[in-house]
Design a protein around this motif. Structure first.
Motif: not given
Length: 70
Positions: A16-17, A46-48, A37-39
């Protein structure tokens, strides 16, 4: 050419960063999907793996080379 920058992203927060601060490509729909999706992964919604898939799709589109480490 410009020097190749290597970054190790270990977590959804790292990804995300990177998407927010270091992204070399344009802010496309795939970029936004990856960020979302990262958030979602950080929030546990949600799954990684889905965040990883979204990130890889955005990276491919932006010409960012991703190598899988261990």
């Amino acid at each position: 050419g410009s020097p190749v920058q290597e970054k190790t992203l270990r977590t959804a927060q790292d990804a995300s960063d990177f998407l927010l601060n270091s992204w070399p490509g344009k802010r496309s729909p795939k970029h936004r999907e990856a960020l979302q999706a990262c958030h979602d992964a950080i929030a546990g919604a949600k799954p990684v793996m889905s965040a990883r898939r979204a990130f890889l799709a955005a990276a491919r589109e932006a010409g960012v080379t991703v190598t899988s480490g261990t």
